[in-house]
Structure formats: structure tokens, C-alpha cells
Enzyme design. Structure first.
Site, PDB file in Angstrom:
ATOM      1  N   SER A 129       0.883  -1.155   0.000  1.00  0.00           N
ATOM      2  CA  SER A 129       0.000   0.000   0.000  1.00  0.00           C
ATOM      3  C   SER A 129       0.921   1.204   0.000  1.00  0.00           C
ATOM      4  O   SER A 129       1.674   1.414   0.942  1.00  0.00           O
ATOM      5  CB  SER A 129      -0.877  -0.023   1.243  1.00  0.00           C
ATOM      6  OG  SER A 129      -1.553   1.195   1.348  1.00  0.00           O
ATOM      7  N   ARG A 130       0.875   1.980  -1.079  1.00  0.00           N
ATOM      8  CA  ARG A 130       1.888   3.028  -1.214  1.00  0.00           C
ATOM      9  C   ARG A 130       1.591   4.271  -0.403  1.00  0.00           C
ATOM     10  O   ARG A 130       2.486   5.021  -0.091  1.00  0.00           O
ATOM     11  CB  ARG A 130       2.061   3.391  -2.686  1.00  0.00           C
ATOM     12  CG  ARG A 130       2.720   2.261  -3.422  1.00  0.00           C
ATOM     13  CD  ARG A 130       3.078   2.569  -4.841  1.00  0.00           C
ATOM     14  NE  ARG A 130       3.256   1.295  -5.526  1.00  0.00           N
ATOM     15  CZ  ARG A 130       2.425   0.815  -6.421  1.00  0.00           C
ATOM     16  NH1 ARG A 130       1.393   1.523  -6.798  1.00  0.00           N
ATOM     17  NH2 ARG A 130       2.642  -0.355  -6.964  1.00  0.00           N
ATOM     18  N   VAL A 131       0.342   4.534  -0.114  1.00  0.00           N
ATOM     19  CA  VAL A 131       0.058   5.762   0.631  1.00  0.00           C
ATOM     20  C   VAL A 131      -0.665   5.527   1.949  1.00  0.00           C
ATOM     21  O   VAL A 131      -0.701   6.387   2.806  1.00  0.00           O
ATOM     22  CB  VAL A 131      -0.780   6.755  -0.214  1.00  0.00           C
ATOM     23  CG1 VAL A 131       0.005   7.263  -1.379  1.00  0.00           C
ATOM     24  CG2 VAL A 131      -2.077   6.131  -0.664  1.00  0.00           C
TER      25      VAL A 131
END
Ligand code: ATP
Ligand code: MG
Length: 736
Positions: A600-602
Site C-alpha cells: 500500500s503506497r500511501v
């Protein structure tokens, strides 16, 4: 002159009055047309025709002269009322509504018949025909050339002009039309070719067509507009015939004949849900067109000589050579609170037998995504209630997180659990089912209802049997419905289940539209399609109300191949993915989240500080465990250290197991993961994990509720809180 116009006007009124049973009806139908056309470009603006205002005395006279007919029609209405009344005794709302709706339709058709009859009366013939002069004067005042006509004239010398009337026209009218249109064309260096036709279907008045643009001052067109405005207005508040008649009267009172301006085209070919047309010179991409049979379509291809559109309904009714009309708006769907708790199709029509959708607003299905300055960073969490996700791949509001995996690996289950977990969190949920089985959607609805989640959820269901066109627009419709809430400052969760089927539907459309195909036969713009859809998910800045759309697109892979075309596309568009592993699923790990491939990048920024701290080493520990476990399948000699790592890894994996429909709140997840990773569960065997988990939750809910609260609210997971938690866990461990 004036009196003739007055007569033709009141003839229509009489028909309405006859049916409505009201004597003081001044004008019929009309103002809704404005609303429908609001979004149309300027060239399409309708100008109202000035009309002599006082028609009342003539109406009175007319009623007297038609008294016999009035009686007949009144009897008819009374009969209908009686029939509906009796029906009402027996049946309840749904059937009743349908009945009323039918009655309204019948009322209209009788009215139409009456109008046609009245217009064929010998004694009115002369007056009616004298009206032609008035109408044509009005039309000639407002004719102009559209950009489409100019473009046509670049390649052709002659623009066709057709004058159609219900009755033979006077010569001076024809010559006037010829003169004025020739002048108009000469001014831009073109020529006209005038055709004069007769068509008794027009009932009265006349219609002038220049190129593709029609200026329509016919009775048939008035009736068409009236019928349309009726169809657009569901019966909602009062389902009695009294209300129905009132509705008719209100509409009749606001009547004002118009010169309607619209553009026409012609169907060239129809096949497999695709229609090629010509004409419609000024059409816009994405605009809705209406076929003579009433079906609607959306323009998806504009070429020099032809226009391609997809058909929403049944294309079997459309004949080649029949006419198509611009509706004058981009495809749009109903939006608003009324959609919550409902199941609708891709066009927003209810399909759940709960009656009409009392919507007030619509939104275009394609809408520009918020720009950079309109956005705020993702900073508040959207809890899924699933341990493996909230701990390892946390999702924030406004994020786009892909759920990807083979078939039957629990993709839908994750999305549904997430929706259920939004209960009481003031988040609106929209579930878009694309190409799913109807039974599955029904099951999902049932489950959501059982968990009280349907009241804040809308389901858009487009089954596999629906046309590719409907499957194609479904996610965009969902997005439009979500945007309504987002721009109203609310949080929305939208699930697209699934975009692989959406891509297949779009591929089908593109191939039928003869677009060149690219990799895996998908059209080149499929990436753009999905990115413009997912870009609409956002967390808006405070100035714009701070609302958000969190999107959970789902993609199905084949044999875990995430490097296929559509999966790589959507992976690169989204802010991370939850990869569901078929192998893990078959081993019995549910949810089968592959920790190594999921990111999950953010979302990390939105995770609660305690959870963030507690789960920080979880990913590496789990990865280490899986690697060792695989390796250990071959060896037997294990040193103590490895044994320990294996045991704790197994416990952790076990702790992340979770059944469906059982969301766990964030603080409890934190406690569980902390307890297991700090070794408080070391003494137990993996199959006792479930009991351990339950006891732990109970203990912290009943006896240490203050710690759970602190964990939820703490801005930092510091020594003090940690010590408190440890102390409580030690006490708990002693009881085991
Ligand atoms: P499809 O490819 O058909 O859409 P899918 O990937 O969406 O499938 P689901 O329909 O969500 O998968 O789940 C497949 C099966 O796995 C279902 O029978 C479901 O009940 C079961 N399942 C999914 N998650 C869990 C879970 N956490 N616990 C127990 N069973 C689960
Ligand atoms: Mg599924």
C-alpha cells in the site's frame, strides 16, 4: 391571423381538458424541455415562440361544442378510476404503482387520439392550414447554419433542405422558404436543394430541416415532448388517480407551443449492439442519442462520414434507415441519497422491485477528475476490519487499492467485508458488480442487509447477460454516484468488481467498432479508460469540503500472472495492491493475502500510530517465516533458533486468519498483533489461536476497555502506553 393560431392552440387544450375534466386549462406541456436541454451547447438553445396569451374564451366555446366527447371521455376516466380503486383494495403499493403508471400512459394515448381526431375535423381544416404561415415565419426568423453544416459545406456544394407538412402547403410558403434558405447558403458560398414533403403523421404544423438540424413546429412534436416529460416524472407522493389528473392539469396549464430545434441522423447499419449512423452533424462524444423505437445509445466513435454508437437496450428493434435524434446531453445517471439501499442497473434504473427512484439530480457519467490543487494528501484510515490488510496493507480515505488474484480466491469477500465494516462510520458504499452472476449479486445484497450495511450502500448490478455497452458504462455510473457524495463532503467507498470483465466488455465494443486492437487484442486506450476511471477517486482539499472516494478495483488473474496486460495496467494506476494467492487459499489461509506481493503506497500515512508501530516488523517476520517454511520442507535438522522463528511465524500467520463477515476493530487488531509478536501466545499451539484471540478480545473489551480506548486515540505508541499494554497482557497470559 392571430385567431387562427389561437384555434389550433386551443384544440389541443380541449383534448387535455376533456380528459382532465378541468375547464380552465390555459396552456399545455412544455417547460421541462428546458431542463432536459440545459447542458446542450449554445447552438441547441430553444427559443420560445411568442404566443397570443388569451385563449380562455375560445376554450369555453370549444368545450360546449364538444360536450358529447367530453362526456364520453369522462366516463372513460371514471371507469379507470373505478378499476384502479378496486385493484387497490386487493393489492399493495408496487402493483398499484404500476397500474397508475399504465393508467397514465393510457390517459396519454387517449389524449393523443383525441388530438388527432380533432385536427381532422373538416371545419377546422382551414384554420389549421392558415397556421402554417405563422409557424414558417417564426422558423425562418431563427434558422442559422451550425458548425456541422459549415464542415459539410467544405466538402459538398449543396446542403439539403426539407420542408415537411401535414397538409399540402401554399405556394408562397414554399417559395419563401426557398428564397430565405438560398440566401442563407449563398452568404457562405453554398447552394440549397429544397424538397417539399407531406406527412400526415405530423398531425398539424410544419417542420423544416436544414442539413441535420430540424426546426419543428408540429403538433406531433409537441405530443412527443409531452409524453417524454411524463415518462421522466415518476409518480411518487400521491398514487391516486386524482393526483394523476392533477398532474396532467398542471402540465396542461404550463403549455406553450415551441419551435423545437434538434438534430437528426439516420441509422446506416445495426449489429451486435453497435449502430453506425450518418447525419447528427454537431454530435459530441459521449452524447446520448434516441432511436425512433425509443431505445437509447451513446456515441463512442465520430468519423468523417459516420458516427458509431453503442446501444443500451435491445438493438433488435432498431431498423436501418430509421431516424436518430440527439438528446442533447452527455450520458448521465441519477444521483443522491435516494440511491442508498437500492439496486440499480448501469443507467441508474432501479431493478430491486422497490419502486421508483425519487431522484432530484443527475450527474454525467464521465467527469473530470479533481486536479492536483483540489486534492489533499491521504491521511485518515479506511479500516477494512480485516487484520491482514489493516496491519500490512493499510488503506487510507481517497486511496485506490487494487484487489488482485485468481478466480475464487476471496476477492469479493474482502470487498464485502470492508463494506460491512463501514457500519456506523458515516461512509457511503457503492458496489459495482460487472458481469457477475445475478445469484451472486442477490446473495451479496442479502448478506449486506443481514449485517445492516445495505442502508448506506448502493449496488449497481450489470449481469454477464447485459450488453457490453452497459457493462462498459457501469463503473463510470458508479463513479458519478460516488462523486455526488464526495463533492457534498462525505466519504465514499466504491468497489469495482471486477475491472477484468470491464476490460473484456470494452474490448468487445472496440472490436465491433473496428478499432485496431493492441496487446492481447485490447484496444490501445484501455489504459486511459481505467486511469480516467480510477483518477476520479480522491481526497478533496478542505476548501472543497474534504470529501473522499476510496476505490477498490478488483482484477482477476490467470494462474497468478500479474504481468498480463490488464493487471499491469491497473497495478500501475493504483496506489498499491492486495494480492490474493491461490496457493495460500488452497492451504486454508483465509484471507489469502500474499504479504510479499501486497503493498500500500500511501495508506501507511493513514494508519493509527499504535498499529503502525506494532505492525512495522510484521512484514519481514512473515516473509522470513514463509521462506524458512518452504525451505524446511526438504530438511529435518533444525537448530533451536530456526525452530523459534518458525513457531512464532506460524502463530502470526494463524493470528491473521479471519472468517468472513467478522470485522475486527483497529485497536483489537493492534492488541492481538502486539500480543503474538511479543511472544505472549508462545505457549499455545496454532489450533488454539482462535480461542486465544477470542479470549483476548473479551478480556480487553470487558476488563481493559480503557487501554483499547487509549490505543485508538494515542498520537504516539510510546513507552508508557506500551508498558500499560504489556502489564495487561501479562495478567492475561497468567490466566491461560
Ligand atoms: P470470483 O473469481 O468467482 O469472483 P472471488 O475471488 O471473488 O471469486 P469469493 O467469491 O470472494 O472469491 O470467495 C471464494 C470462496 O471463498 C467463497 O466461497 C467464499 O465464501 C470463500 N471465502 C473467501 N474469503 C473467506 C474467508 N475469509 N473465510 C472463509 N471463506 C472465505
Ligand atoms: Mg468475485
Amino acid at each position: 391571423m392571430e385567431i387562427q393560431y389561437v384555434i389550433i392552440n386551443f384544440l389541443i387544450l380541449v383534448a387535455i381538458v376533456v380528459l382532465a375534466g378541468r375547464k380552465t386549462v390555459k396552456r399545455i406541456f412544455g417547460d421541462r424541455y428546458e431542463r432536459i436541454n440545459k447542458d446542450l451547447d449554445k447552438a441547441e438553445e430553444i427559443e420560445k415562440m411568442p404566443l397570443p396569451s388569451s385563449v380562455l374564451p375560445t376554450v369555453e366555446v370549444a368545450i360546449d361544442s364538444c360536450s358529447e366527447e367530453i362526456q364520453k371521455a369522462e366516463g372513460l376516466v371514471a371507469e379507470k378510476i373505478a378499476a384502479i380503486g378496486a385493484f387497490r383494495e386487493r393489492e399493495k403499493s408496487e402493483i398499484h404503482r404500476e397500474m397508475i403508471e399504465n393508467a397514465r400512459r393510457k390517459l396519454f394515448s387517449v389524449m393523443k387520439e383525441n388530438v388527432i381526431n380533432l385536427f381532422s375535423y373538416e371545419k377546422y381544416q382551414q384554420e389549421i392550414r392558415a397556421l402554417d404561415r405563422l409557424v414558417i415565419d417564426e422558423i425562418l426568423k431563427r434558422i442559422s447554419l451550425t458548425p456541422g453544416d459549415m464542415a459539410y459545406l467544405k466538402h459538398h456544394d449543396v446542403l439539403y433542405v426539407t420542408l415537411t407538412s401535414a397538409y399540402p402547403l401554399a405556394e408562397d410558403i414554399v417559395s419563401d422558404v426557398d428564397r430565405v434558405t438560398s440566401q442563407l447558403l449563398e452568404s457562405v458560398g453554398g447552394k440549397t436543394s429544397l424538397w417539399v414533403l407531406e406527412d400526415s403523421n405530423l398531425i398539424g404544423g410544419l417542420r423544416l430541416r436544414i442539413g441535420d438540424t430540424v426546426y419543428d413546429g408540429t403538433i406531433a412534436e409537441e405530443l412527443y415532448q409531452f409524453e417524454k416529460s411524463l415518462n421522466h416524472e415518476p409518480i411518487m407522493n400521491d398514487d391516486t388517480v386524482g393526483h394523476l389528473i392533477q398532474e396532467f392539469t398542471v402540465k396542461a396549464e404550463s403549455f406553450k407551443p415551441h419551435i423545437h430545434k434538434y438534430q437528426l441522423g439516420r441509422v446506416m447499419t445495426v449489429s451486435d449492439g453497435i449502430c453506425w449512423m450518418d447525419g447528427l452533424a454537431d454530435i459530441m462524444y459521449g452524447e446520448v442519442v434516441e432511436f425512433e423505437c425509443g431505445e437509447k445509445g451513446m456515441v463512442l466513435d465520430i468519423q468523417q462520414n459516420r458516427i458509431g454508437c453503442v446501444i443500451f437496450g435491445e438493438f433488435e428493434h432498431i431498423e436501418s434507415g430509421s431516424r436518430v435524434r440527439r438528446v442533447g446531453r452527455i450520458a448521465s445517471v441519477p444521483v443522491g441519497e435516494c440511491l442508498l439501499g437500492r439496486v440499480v442497473d448501469a443507467l441508474g434504473n432501479p431493478i430491486d422491485a422497490m419502486g421508483y427512484l425519487p431522484y432530484k439530480e443527475t450527474r454525467p457519467i464521465e467527469y473530470k477528475a479533481p486536479g492536483i490543487l483540489d486534492r489533499a494528501p491521504v491521511n485518515s484510515p479506511l479500516h477494512t476490519g480485516i487484520k491482514a490488510i489493516d496491519a500490512l496493507v493499510p488503506i487510507g480515505k481517497g486511496q485506490r487499492e487494487l484487489i488482485i488474484g485468481d478466480r475464487q480466491t476471496g476477492k469479493t469477500a474482502i470487498a464485502i467485508d470492508t463494506i460491512i465494516n463501514q457500519k456506523g462510520k458515516d461512509t457511503v458504499c457503492i458496489y459495482v458488480a460487472i458481469g457477475q452472476k445475478d445469484t451472486l449479486v442477490a446473495e451479496i445484497k442479502e448478506k449486506l442487509e443481514a449485517h445492516g450495511a445495505m442502508e448506506y450502500t448502493t449496488i449497481i448490478a450489470v449481469p454477464a447477460s447485459a450488453s457490453a455497452a452497459l457493462q462498459y458504462i457501469a463503473p463510470f455510473s458508479g463513479s458519478a454516484m460516488a462523486e455526488y457524495f464526495m463533492y457534498a463532503g462525505r466519504d465514499v467507498l466504491i468497489v469495482y468488481d471486477d475491472l477484468s470483465k470491464h476490460a473484456v466488455a470494452y474490448r468487445e465494443l472496440s472490436l465491433l467498432l473496428h478499432r485496431p486492437s493492441g496487446r492481447e487484442a485490447y484496444p490501445g486506450d484501455i489504459f486511459y479508460l481505467h486511469s480516467r476511471l480510477l483518477e476520479r477517486a480522491a481526497h478533496l482539499s478542505d476548501e472543497l469540503g474534504g470529501g473522499s472516494i476510496t476505490a477498490l478495483p478488483i482484477i482477476e488473474t490467470l494462474a497468478g500472472d500479474i504481468s498480463a496486460y490488464i493487471p499491469t495496467n491497473v497495478i500501475s494506476i493504483t496506489d498499491g495492491q492486495i494480492f490474493l494467492d491461490a496457493e495460500l487459499f488452497n492451504e486454508g489461509q483465509r484471507p489469502a493475502v500474499n504479504v510479499g506481493l501486497s503493498v500500500s503506497r500511501v495508506g501507511g500515512a493513514a494508519q493509527s500510530p499504535s498499529m503502525k508501530k506494532v505492525s512495522s516488523s510484521l512484514r519481514t517476520r512473515l516473509a522470513q517465516y514463509r521462506e524458512l517454511a518452504e525451505f524446511m520442507q526438504f530438511g529435518s535438522d533444525i537448530d533451536e533458533e530456526t525452530k523459534k522463528t518458525l513457531a512464532s511465524g506460524q502463530l502470526l500467520t494463524e493470528a491473521l486468519r479471519q472468517p468472513r463477515y467478522a470485522p475486527v476493530e483497529d485497536s483489537m487488531q493492534t492488541i492481538l498483533i502486539f500480543a503474538v509478536s511479543e511472544g505472549y501466545a508462545d505457549g499455545i499451539s496454532p489450533d488454539q489461536m482462535e480461542k486465544f484471540e477470542k479470549d483476548l478480545y473479551r478480556y480487553f473489551r470487558e476488563e481493559k476497555a480503557d487501554i483499547a480506548l487509549k490505543l485508538r486515540e494515542a498520537r504516539k505508541f510510546d513507552g508508557e502506553l506500551k508498558a500499560l499494554l504489556k502489564e495487561a497482557l501479562e495478567e492475561f497470559a497468567e490466566r491461560l
